[in-house]
Enzyme design. Structure first.
Site, short mmCIF file in Angstrom:
data_model
loop_
_atom_site.label_atom_id
_atom_site.label_comp_id
_atom_site.label_asym_id
_atom_site.label_seq_id
_atom_site.Cartn_x
_atom_site.Cartn_y
_atom_site.Cartn_z
N LYS A 295 0.91 -1.16 0.04
CA LYS A 295 -0.09 -0.05 0.08
C LYS A 295 0.80 1.44 -0.16
CE LYS A 295 -2.58 2.69 3.46
NZ LYS A 295 -1.34 3.28 4.26
N ASN A 296 1.96 1.22 0.98
CA ASN A 296 2.51 2.91 1.23
C ASN A 296 3.45 2.93 -0.03
OD1 ASN A 296 0.94 3.45 3.45
ND2 ASN A 296 2.19 2.71 4.87
N ARG B 20 -3.93 10.13 3.48
CA ARG B 20 -2.68 10.61 3.66
C ARG B 20 -1.82 10.93 2.47
NH1 ARG B 20 -1.64 13.94 7.40
NH2 ARG B 20 0.43 13.96 7.78
N CYS C 84 -5.15 8.31 8.96
CA CYS C 84 -5.32 7.70 10.19
C CYS C 84 -5.20 8.76 11.32
CB CYS C 84 -4.72 6.52 10.58
SG CYS C 84 -5.22 5.20 9.51
N ARG D 197 0.35 14.99 13.03
CA ARG D 197 0.98 14.50 11.74
C ARG D 197 1.36 15.57 10.88
NH1 ARG D 197 -1.92 9.19 9.29
NH2 ARG D 197 0.24 8.90 8.51
N PRO D 198 2.53 16.58 11.30
CA PRO D 198 2.83 17.71 10.69
C PRO D 198 3.41 17.42 9.25
CG PRO D 198 4.46 17.32 12.33
CD PRO D 198 3.19 16.37 12.47
N ILE D 199 3.50 18.52 8.45
CA ILE D 199 4.28 18.29 7.03
C ILE D 199 5.26 19.28 7.07
CG2 ILE D 199 2.38 16.87 5.75
CD1 ILE D 199 1.58 19.85 4.30
N ASP D 200 5.68 19.90 8.12
CA ASP D 200 6.69 21.18 8.17
C ASP D 200 8.17 20.45 7.42
OD1 ASP D 200 6.78 19.17 10.49
OD2 ASP D 200 8.64 20.32 10.95
N GLN D 201 8.37 19.23 7.65
CA GLN D 201 9.90 18.72 6.79
C GLN D 201 9.43 18.61 5.06
OE1 GLN D 201 12.72 18.53 8.60
NE2 GLN D 201 11.13 19.38 10.07
N ASP E 120 3.61 0.72 12.08
CA ASP E 120 2.40 0.06 11.52
C ASP E 120 1.94 -1.29 11.69
OD1 ASP E 120 2.25 2.32 9.96
OD2 ASP E 120 3.03 1.82 8.13
N ILE F 103 7.06 6.62 17.36
CA ILE F 103 6.75 7.65 16.17
C ILE F 103 5.45 8.41 16.46
CG2 ILE F 103 6.34 7.07 13.70
CD1 ILE F 103 9.16 6.29 14.33
N ARG G 172 -9.31 0.51 3.75
CA ARG G 172 -8.50 1.60 3.12
C ARG G 172 -7.04 0.93 2.97
NH1 ARG G 172 -6.85 5.70 6.82
NH2 ARG G 172 -5.52 5.80 5.11
#
Ligand code: EPU
Length: 418
Positions: free
Chosen positions: A22-23, A93, A117, A122-126, A305, A327, A397
């Site tokens: 999936k990922n 996501r 999820c 779950r930031p996206i700063d990076q 996961d 994590i 999902r």
């Protein structure tokens, strides 16, 4: 609405084929946007809900998408918009990979902030730091991320945290940039390597994926290609743990045993028999499993996961187990449900202290996220009596035909309408 009804207690026997990852697939489909000529034919794609959402989004952007069984053809030659602002984008996501791909090819993108999820902040700063370092201007307005750049120029980017998403997104953004981009403290997950291999098959120049330094030298254009997605490490881990929990003898086909080492090692430590072959793993389990301690870490550490399925197994192992979720801050939502089934667990922040009980007993439970769902299915399969699992849209999902696969192994599980 549907739910799963499980009569627990059957051991599992037989063979199960593991799907494509999936990922990896949820990054490879958006990466196909980068091909300005030719068609990408992607095989071994799991036909799960997140993939269906991505197909809708790609068609909305103007890609021609044809799917049959586990194969998807994507023609991105005539993309008509770089605005990804339909509800499907918010439902998952991995829609954030549209940012890297659209920016890379069109130097602009508008993508709604992703969902996914509810397992903690779950930031996206990076991701944003990486896009800016390459020369993009980033703004967030009305719930969407806007990216625009005159040109993208390679540079060195050091990630402050090891992030799968940021590593892949900046790889996507850098493949058509001028010069060389170096990603330091990059994620090493198998799906990061798979996306890099896909990009290289399209004509990109990505080196070092699988180590913590990735070098990307920009090329002028990328073309369609044929590619097959790697097997799903997390689905495989889920079936290994289910076999350990229920007892039995199951062969998992279409796996890469190397990707499963951290999971196999813990199962062996518990007293489960795990035999690796070329592209299969055999799991045999009886009674009297021992508790173990787990700390989730970026690859090659124990995957977050798989933590929820694993903590379910530990509720039935002898003695005390400590699970440290390093994590995500709130990936223990399945524990309250497991307590309804008789589990003895205390949560202290990111630590779960689990004192094993002899058996779980069936109950009505609800999944709040994808892997919590898998964890509750495993609990139901191994518990005494009847369990009903609601919230299975989360499971759909990420897992394809989960009940069919378990049924074929001898489990008593069925999907019913609520
Ligand atoms: N993080 C930041 N800033 C960022 C990005 C991440 O602080 O800009 C933090 C996160 O808050 C988290 C850690 O870094 O604490 C790792 O996050 P990462 O970016 O690696 O996660 P992700 O890319 O959002 C992917 C998978 C997840 C999986 C994680 C970790 C996809 C679509 N999702 O998420 O998968 O848990 O990597 O391996 O690939 C799942 O399949 O159930 C799932 C949640």
């Amino acid at each position: 609405m549907e739910k799963l009804v499980i009569n627990g207690g059957n051991p599992l026997f037989g063979n199960v084929n593991i799907n494509g990852a999936k990922n990896a697939a949820v990054a490879i489909l958006p990466a196909a946007i980068l091909a300005s000529k030719g068609v990408c034919t992607i095989e071994n794609v799991p036909n799960i809900e997140d993939i269906n959402c991505l197909e809708i989004i790609l068609e909305y952007l103007g890609c021609k998408v044809e799917s049959s069984c586990n194969s998807i053809k994507i023609d991105s030659t005539n993309i008509v918009t770089t605005n990804a602002t339909i509800p499907e984008v918010r439902n998952m996501r991995a829609s954030y990979y549209l940012l890297g791909s659209l920016l890379s090819r069109f130097k602009k993108a508008r993508v709604e902030l992703p969902g996914g999820c509810p397992i903690g902040d779950r930031p996206i700063d990076q991701h944003i730091k990486g896009f800016e370092a390459l020369g993009a201007t980033v703004t967030i307005e009305h719930g969407a991320v806007n990216l625009v750049a005159e040109k993208l120029v390679g540079t060195t980017i050091y990630f402050d945290v090891v992030s799968v998403g940021a590593t892949i997104n900046i790889m996507l953004a850098a493949v058509l940039a001028e010069g060389t981009t170096v990603l330091e403290n990059a994620a090493k997950e198998p799906h990061v390597v798979d996306v890099a291999n896909f990009l290289n098959t399209m004509g990109a120049n990505v080196k070092g994926a699988g180590t913590d330094v990735i070098k990307i030298t920009g090329v002028d254009e990328l073309s369609g290609c044929n590619y097959s997605v790697i097997p799903d490490q997390i689905e495989a881990g889920t079936f290994m743990i289910a076999t350990a929990a229920c007892g039995g003898d199951v062969t998992l086909n279409n796996v890469i045993p190397k990707h499963l080492e951290s999971i196999s090692a813990k199962l062996l430590e518990m007293g489960v028999e795990v035999v690796e072959d070329e592209d299969k793993v055999i799991v045999r389990s009886g009674n009297n499993l021992k508790g173990v301690n787990i700390k989730t870490l970026p690859y090659p550490g124990f995957p977050t996961d798989v933590q929820q399925p694993m903590s379910t197994l530990l509720t039935m192992a002898q003695g005390r187990s400590i699970v440290n979720e390093s994590i995500y801050e709130s990936r223990f939502k399945h524990i309250d449900e497991l307590k309804k089934m008789g589990a003895n667990v205390k949560i202290e922040g990111r630590i779960a202290i689990i004192d094993g009980v002899k058996n779980l007993s069936g109950a009505n439970v609800k999944a709040t996220d994808l892997r919590a769902g898998a964890a509750l299915v495993i609990a139901g399969l191994s518990a005494q009596g009847k369990t009903e699992v609601e919230g299975i849209e989360h499971i759909d999902r990420g897992y394809l035909y989960i009940e069919e696969k378990f049924k074929a192994l001898g489990a008593d599980i069925r999907r019913v309408n609520i």
